[in-house]
Design a protein around this motif. Structure first.
Motif, PDB file in Angstrom:
ATOM      1  N   GLY A   1      44.272  34.994  35.784  1.00  0.00           N
ATOM      2  CA  GLY A   1      45.225  36.034  36.162  1.00  0.00           C
ATOM      3  C   GLY A   1      44.646  37.374  35.769  1.00  0.00           C
ATOM      4  O   GLY A   1      43.654  37.436  35.036  1.00  0.00           O
TER       5      GLY A   1
ATOM      6  N   LYS B   1      48.630  35.108  40.246  1.00  0.00           N
ATOM      7  CA  LYS B   1      47.686  35.695  39.292  1.00  0.00           C
ATOM      8  C   LYS B   1      48.262  36.973  38.678  1.00  0.00           C
ATOM      9  O   LYS B   1      47.615  37.651  37.878  1.00  0.00           O
ATOM     10  CB  LYS B   1      46.358  36.012  39.994  1.00  0.00           C
TER      11      LYS B   1
ATOM     12  N   ASN C   1      44.807  29.749  44.475  1.00  0.00           N
ATOM     13  CA  ASN C   1      44.305  31.089  44.738  1.00  0.00           C
ATOM     14  C   ASN C   1      44.648  31.456  46.175  1.00  0.00           C
ATOM     15  O   ASN C   1      45.265  30.675  46.894  1.00  0.00           O
ATOM     16  CB  ASN C   1      42.807  31.216  44.449  1.00  0.00           C
TER      17      ASN C   1
END
Ligand code: NAD
Length: 301
Positions: free
Chosen positions: A87, A111, A299
């Motif tokens: 993150g 993130k 992601n």
């Protein structure tokens, strides 16, 4: 006066997180984006890096003396794609021209460990059952309140953190003096989610005195040195001082700390109050990230 020992509470949290990172196979890494070489920002960032290191979390600093909106947007998109970054945070204030809120919207929500993007803030305001990040300062403030609740009523120590805060905050008059997206707005949502009665004041509020007089809990984040003293609040109010001002007398908060010495108030000191807790809770957000979103996309690609 009852002092809420933020630094000590933070040290206990870091100790627990250290054990967790040692047990964990996955290595955590935080990205920190900093634009501008403002002295105060440099101190905040270096403390974040030191805390992370002390518990085995890696950091990567992206620091620019000057930058542009497009350069930072490109960096954000790259950080979204990088699998080694758990993150990241955009350190505020960010010394660039352009629409900051639009820029924050490019942060991939999973993130966004400081909970600044609209998706995380929106889920918080919905009191959603979906996972989302809450800004670290707000979580640090909650730690101060749960410490106070346990000390006022030791029997409540057996409750879970959520039940403890629910029981403590329900029906309380909470005054927040700040309207920013990093403190006041998410904090107001958290307080509402715990069934508190919330007022938000800011520099355009007329009659702040009236709000101060009736509040059970006052959370102030203005950066105006000694804005509030003991004659303005209830004699046993709970006072969370988020403000930081550098003066000729050193770093001071929004509350005139000394003026509360002969009261029954609960108060956080400045420094060593909310600041260390904010850093600790940022790291807790990182450690929780993979568990919170397990089974969800990791992601943005
Ligand atoms: P900001 O400038 O966005 O917010 C300041 C707020 O204070 C605004 O809502 C403004 O309306 C209000 N305000 C200013 N003067 C006032 C007055 N006289 N009366 C009533 N309200 C007034 O800044 P921010 O990023 O939200 O940070 C606020 C303060 O909190 C700063 O001192 C900052 O350093 C500190 N801060 C501390 C932590 C921490 O972890 N301790 C974290 C974030 C911010």
């Amino acid at each position: 006066m009852n002092i809420i020992p933020g630094k000590q509470i933070a040290a206990d949290i870091l100790e627990n997180l250290k054990k967790e990172t040692q047990r964990h196979e996955e290595k955590f890494k935080i990205g920190i984006v900093q634009v501008g070489l403002d002295a105060a920002t440099e101190i905040y960032v270096s403390k974040k890096i030191d805390d992370a290191r002390s518990i085995g979390i890696q950091t990567e600093l992206f620091v620019f003396e000057e930058s542009t909106y497009e350069q930072i947007k490109t960096l954000i998109l790259e950080l979204n794609r990088r699998l080694d970054i758990t993150g990241y945070i955009i350190q505020l204030p960010l010394a660039i021209d352009g629409d900051l809120k639009q820029l924050l919207s490019y942060i991939f929500p999973q993130k966004d460990i400081d909970g600044m993007n609209a998706e995380n803030l929106g889920l918080l305001w919905q009191d959603s059952s979906k996972p989302y990040f809450v800004p670290a300062t707000v979580l640090g403030i909650l730690k101060c309140l749960s410490y106070t609740a346990k000390n006022i009523d030791p029997e409540s120590s057996n409750l879970t953190e959520t039940d403890l805060l629910g029981q403590f905050l329900q029906g309380k008059e909470v005054l927040i003096i700040n309207e920013s997206i990093i403190v006041g707005r998410p904090l107001a949502a958290v307080m509402l989610n715990h069934k508190a009665t919330v007022s938000i004041c800011h520099k355009h509020t007329l009659g702040l005195e009236t709000f101060l007089k009736r509040a059970d809990i006052i959370i102030s984040a203005t950066g105006v040195p000694h804005l509030i003293n003991s004659s303005q609040v209830k004699k046993d109010a709970i006072l969370i001082d988020v403000g930081i001002a550098r003066t000729s007398q050193g770093v001071v908060g929004d509350f005139d700390f000394e003026s509360f010495s002969n009261t029954d108030c609960w108060i956080t000191p400045v420094p060593n109050g909310v600041g260390p807790l904010t850093r600790a809770m940022l790291l807790e957000n990182v450690c929780r990230a993979s568990a919170m979103f397990s089974g969800e996309k990791k992601n943005s690609v």
